[in-house]
Design a protein around this motif. Structure first.
Motif, PDB file in Angstrom:
ATOM      1  N   ILE A 243       0.621  -1.245   0.140  1.00  0.00           N
ATOM      2  CA  ILE A 243       0.305   0.254   0.426  1.00  0.00           C
ATOM      3  C   ILE A 243       1.450   1.231   0.188  1.00  0.00           C
ATOM      4  N   HIS A 244       1.656   1.194   1.046  1.00  0.00           N
ATOM      5  CA  HIS A 244       2.682   2.519   0.481  1.00  0.00           C
ATOM      6  C   HIS A 244       3.560   2.935  -0.293  1.00  0.00           C
ATOM      7  N   PHE A 245       4.107   1.922  -1.636  1.00  0.00           N
ATOM      8  CA  PHE A 245       4.205   1.745  -2.693  1.00  0.00           C
ATOM      9  C   PHE A 245       3.250   2.136  -3.765  1.00  0.00           C
ATOM     10  N   ILE A 246       2.625   1.646  -3.297  1.00  0.00           N
ATOM     11  CA  ILE A 246       0.761   2.770  -4.426  1.00  0.00           C
ATOM     12  C   ILE A 246       0.475   4.161  -3.987  1.00  0.00           C
ATOM     13  N   TYR A 247       1.174   4.224  -2.706  1.00  0.00           N
ATOM     14  CA  TYR A 247       0.445   5.602  -2.491  1.00  0.00           C
ATOM     15  C   TYR A 247       0.947   6.225  -2.737  1.00  0.00           C
ATOM     16  N   HIS A 248       2.528   5.772  -2.698  1.00  0.00           N
ATOM     17  CA  HIS A 248       4.203   6.828  -3.225  1.00  0.00           C
ATOM     18  C   HIS A 248       3.483   6.853  -4.642  1.00  0.00           C
ATOM     19  N   LEU A 249       3.451   6.131  -5.693  1.00  0.00           N
ATOM     20  CA  LEU A 249       3.373   5.878  -7.023  1.00  0.00           C
ATOM     21  C   LEU A 249       1.863   6.886  -7.562  1.00  0.00           C
ATOM     22  N   ALA A 250       0.649   6.812  -7.008  1.00  0.00           N
ATOM     23  CA  ALA A 250      -0.444   7.796  -6.435  1.00  0.00           C
ATOM     24  C   ALA A 250      -0.281   9.341  -6.610  1.00  0.00           C
ATOM     25  N   LEU A 251       0.828   9.732  -5.210  1.00  0.00           N
ATOM     26  CA  LEU A 251       0.862  10.618  -5.435  1.00  0.00           C
ATOM     27  C   LEU A 251       2.041  11.710  -6.421  1.00  0.00           C
ATOM     28  N   SER A 252       3.086  11.116  -6.400  1.00  0.00           N
ATOM     29  CA  SER A 252       4.504  10.906  -7.502  1.00  0.00           C
ATOM     30  C   SER A 252       3.590  11.383  -8.690  1.00  0.00           C
TER      31      SER A 252
ATOM     32  N   LYS B  82      -0.332   1.934 -18.949  1.00  0.00           N
ATOM     33  CA  LYS B  82      -0.376   1.816 -18.063  1.00  0.00           C
ATOM     34  C   LYS B  82       0.379   1.835 -16.992  1.00  0.00           C
ATOM     35  N   TYR B  83       0.825   0.420 -16.943  1.00  0.00           N
ATOM     36  CA  TYR B  83       2.167  -0.403 -16.511  1.00  0.00           C
ATOM     37  C   TYR B  83       3.632   0.319 -16.955  1.00  0.00           C
ATOM     38  N   PHE B  84       3.589   1.149 -18.016  1.00  0.00           N
ATOM     39  CA  PHE B  84       4.266   2.272 -18.041  1.00  0.00           C
ATOM     40  C   PHE B  84       4.787   3.400 -17.950  1.00  0.00           C
ATOM     41  N   PHE B  85       3.481   3.552 -17.782  1.00  0.00           N
ATOM     42  CA  PHE B  85       3.170   5.168 -16.987  1.00  0.00           C
ATOM     43  C   PHE B  85       3.437   4.581 -15.345  1.00  0.00           C
ATOM     44  N   LEU B  86       3.138   3.519 -14.531  1.00  0.00           N
ATOM     45  CA  LEU B  86       3.510   3.202 -13.173  1.00  0.00           C
ATOM     46  C   LEU B  86       4.726   3.463 -13.201  1.00  0.00           C
ATOM     47  N   LEU B  87       5.648   2.702 -14.068  1.00  0.00           N
ATOM     48  CA  LEU B  87       7.132   2.520 -13.882  1.00  0.00           C
ATOM     49  C   LEU B  87       7.678   4.141 -14.663  1.00  0.00           C
ATOM     50  N   GLU B  88       7.639   4.828 -15.172  1.00  0.00           N
ATOM     51  CA  GLU B  88       7.572   5.641 -15.539  1.00  0.00           C
ATOM     52  C   GLU B  88       7.658   6.757 -13.931  1.00  0.00           C
ATOM     53  N   THR B  89       6.843   6.849 -13.521  1.00  0.00           N
ATOM     54  CA  THR B  89       6.291   7.785 -11.978  1.00  0.00           C
ATOM     55  C   THR B  89       7.462   7.392 -11.057  1.00  0.00           C
ATOM     56  N   PHE B  90       8.102   5.666 -10.818  1.00  0.00           N
ATOM     57  CA  PHE B  90       8.558   5.348 -10.124  1.00  0.00           C
ATOM     58  C   PHE B  90       9.693   5.674 -10.372  1.00  0.00           C
ATOM     59  N   TRP B  91      10.131   5.567 -11.569  1.00  0.00           N
ATOM     60  CA  TRP B  91      11.880   6.169 -12.345  1.00  0.00           C
ATOM     61  C   TRP B  91      12.061   7.629 -12.180  1.00  0.00           C
ATOM     62  N   VAL B  92      11.287   8.048 -12.173  1.00  0.00           N
ATOM     63  CA  VAL B  92      11.401   9.485 -12.324  1.00  0.00           C
ATOM     64  C   VAL B  92      11.233  10.638 -11.138  1.00  0.00           C
ATOM     65  N   ASP B  93       9.612   9.768 -10.695  1.00  0.00           N
ATOM     66  CA  ASP B  93       9.193  11.183  -9.308  1.00  0.00           C
ATOM     67  C   ASP B  93       9.392  10.306  -8.429  1.00  0.00           C
ATOM     68  N   VAL B  94       9.411   9.277  -8.102  1.00  0.00           N
ATOM     69  CA  VAL B  94       9.030   8.816  -7.284  1.00  0.00           C
ATOM     70  C   VAL B  94      10.970   9.183  -6.213  1.00  0.00           C
TER      71      VAL B  94
ATOM     72  N   LEU C 105      -3.497  10.925  -7.604  1.00  0.00           N
ATOM     73  CA  LEU C 105      -3.956  12.281  -6.470  1.00  0.00           C
ATOM     74  C   LEU C 105      -3.466  12.926  -5.962  1.00  0.00           C
ATOM     75  N   GLU C 106      -4.282  13.997  -5.408  1.00  0.00           N
ATOM     76  CA  GLU C 106      -3.063  15.250  -5.073  1.00  0.00           C
ATOM     77  C   GLU C 106      -4.104  15.478  -2.698  1.00  0.00           C
ATOM     78  N   LYS C 107      -3.094  15.926  -2.441  1.00  0.00           N
ATOM     79  CA  LYS C 107      -4.254  16.005  -0.923  1.00  0.00           C
ATOM     80  C   LYS C 107      -4.973  17.674  -0.600  1.00  0.00           C
TER      81      LYS C 107
END
Length: 556
Positions: free
Chosen positions: A185-194, A227-239, A198-200
């Motif tokens: 969940i922690h991992f997915i939470y960071h993907l969603a925000l980065s 979707k997969y490559f967007f999540l990979l990009e988010t992890f690789w670039v933004d997190v 989702l926004e606070k």
């Protein structure tokens, strides 16, 4: 092993004589001290990288490998040494479904059990990641999910329900378990925000709540591959990998160069023992991933490899909230994309937080990388890596080099990478020294962070005679820092960073530290942003509570 002696040896130039002393000192560690040794070594490496002493880091890593190799009972058999420079294979057209299905004939009945999930070694687990992320997103859109006040994580009452929706479940939880102890969940939470899906947002009560953004609507229209490559990009670039590990340095982006180099020449479904490795690849995996903890699982959840948990080592540690791998098996999909991630999308060039740690405040992913940190690579691999990181690839879509791995039309779209737009208006900040002592100050978007510093000092009646820093992630001494113009740490210059250029939002918090000796620490909250006031107003104190403290003690 004397850790202070090692630090003393590392001061100044690492001569041959010093290297001999360092080797002897490192070899004095006793059986069972390997983990403590490696933790200390990476602390030293982090300090050296902070000073940009790259050559010294490379020498130190060579010494460490020599020590670990000489202390290993079996050493590295020549037959087990992999060739990271194996001839490059031609891309194979694959469908997302075919990767997910794997090769059932080749591995019938073979299983690796991690946590409570049974995984086929040849399964491409990223299909599970996409499905789980969609479940997470659906829950967020259907519930009012409030965040905790301190860390701004998902409140405890929602976590057990979300956990039950996931295929990767945490099993050792209680009603008091916080988000970071639900690793998936922690991992997915960071993907969603980065990924800004989702926004606070501050609700009427003043508490922060997770809300879907318009980008989520675009994300839902993508194919599973996209979707997969967007999540990979988010992890690789933004997190921010360091923040995800709760550390100050992003050492993983550096370690990945050596890891991915040796894995690039390996066959799919090849396994390596990382507990008592007999091979060079296993030794490199052990030496570089010993403190990765859940990061080992992040790469598993992205489909690059599969881990077999080291339950014995976990029991020795005496904590349920750690993760160690005794074996790592490369997946068929991992064998395809690891070389691409290494050479065409190297994390040091693409991860924004890593580049900011190196002093680039307005880091652009994929732009020319001046300093590349590597371990021991062959000359050909190093040349290829340096050539690619010296190219400006920032105009390319992240998924571009992966397109040829898939059949036509499977990978065409992603979400736009909108850089932070300048938000004009007036900004009111609540600057608190304690609960009963605060000041509200108002500035224009075109004012700089240096101007914010000046009005804070004026509001608290301090003399402006010391250095200061703003820590935008709320973590003191982190690298997400905007510093005094006189600060020579290499962080962004406060006099050159405008308030409206940072993408600030209401109720966002960060830290302001004044005087590095006394460390006056203020919590700064974005109290209000008024986009309708466009004229430049002079900074002023809008409201105050509590008596300002005495900056210097009166000794007379």
């Amino acid at each position: 092993m004397n850790t202070q002696t090692i630090k003393d040896i590392c001061k100044g130039e690492l001569t041959e004589e010093k290297i001999e002393l360092l080797t002897a000192e490192l070899q004095s560690y006793r059986q069972g001290e390997e983990e403590a040794l490696m933790e200390f070594i990476f602390e030293v490496i982090g300090e050296l990288l902070q000073k940009k002493e790259v050559k010294k880091v490379i020498k130190l890593k060579k010494v460490i490998k020599k020590v670990l190799s000489s202390n290993s009972k079996n050493g590295f058999p020549d037959s087990a040494v992999s060739n990271p420079e194996a001839p490059k294979k031609q891309p194979i057209q694959m469908s997302f479904e075919s990767i997910a299905a794997g090769n059932d004939e080749k591995k019938t009945g073979t299983e690796i059990r991690t946590k409570k999930t049974t995984i086929q070694p040849d399964t491409f687990i990223s299909t599970s990641l996409v499905a789980n992320f969609d479940e997470f997103a659906n829950y967020m859109s259907g519930h009012a999910v409030q965040l905790t006040k301190t860390k701004e994580y998902i409140s405890r009452k929602h976590l057990p329900t979300i956990n039950e929706l996931m295929t990767e479940k945490s099993i050792d939880w209680t009603p008091n378990t916080e988000q970071e102890y639900y690793p998936f969940i922690h991992f997915i939470y960071h993907l969603a925000l980065s990924g800004r899906l989702l926004e606070k947002v501050s609700v009427k009560s003043g508490q922060l709540q997770l809300i879907e953004t318009d980008r989520m609507k675009i994300y839902r229209k993508l194919t599973d591959v996209e979707k997969y490559f967007f999540l990979l990009e988010t992890f690789w670039v933004d997190v921010n990998w360091a923040k995800l590990q709760d550390k100050h340095h992003n050492s993983i982006a550096i370690q990945l160069v050596e890891i991915f180099s040796v894995l690039s020449g390996e066959e799919p479904e090849q396994s390596w023992n990382t507990r008592d490795p007999l091979t060079r690849v296993g030794q490199i995996l052990k030496g570089n991933t010993y403190d990765w903890n859940y990061f080992l699982l992040y790469f598993e959840w992205l489909g690059l490899w599969v881990c077999e948990e080291d339950l014995e080592r976990k029991a020795q540690r005496g904590s349920k909230n750690v993760y160690y791998a005794r074996k790592i098996t490369i997946s068929p999909f991992g064998a395809k994309i690891i070389p691409i991630l290494l050479f065409s999308r190297n994390a040091q060039a693409w991860n924004i937080a890593f580049r900011r740690e190196a002093g680039e405040f307005n880091a652009i992913p994929g732009s020319v990388l001046e300093d590349l940190f590597t371990g021991e690579l062959s000359d050909d691999a190093l040349d290829r890596l340096q050539v690619n990181t010296k190219k400006d690839q920032s105009a390319q879509l992240f998924f571009q080099p992966f397109v040829d791995l898939f059949s036509k039309d499977e990978l065409q779209r992603t979400l736009p990478r909108n850089r932070k737009k300048f938000m004009d208006g007036s900004y009111t900040f609540k600057v608190s020294l304690s609960k009963g002592t605060w000041r509200k100050v108002t500035l224009s978007a075109k004012h700089t962070m240096e101007d914010l510093h000046q009005i804070i000092i004026k509001a608290f009646q301090f003399d402006d005679d010391h250095l200061y820093s703003f820590f935008m992630d709320g973590r003191k001494w982190s690298h997400d820092c905007i510093a005094s113009p006189m600060d020579d740490s290499g962080h962004a210059d406060a006099s050159k960073v405008q308030i409206g250029a940072q993408g600030l939002f209401p109720k966002q918090n960060f830290l302001y530290v004044f005087d590095y000796g006394d460390e006056w620490t203020f919590v700064v909250e974005i109290d209000q942003i008024n986009e309708n006031i466009l004229e430049l107003v002079n900074p002023y104190v809008k409201a105050e509570k509590g008596k300002a403290p005495q900056q210097y003690a009166d000794f007379y």
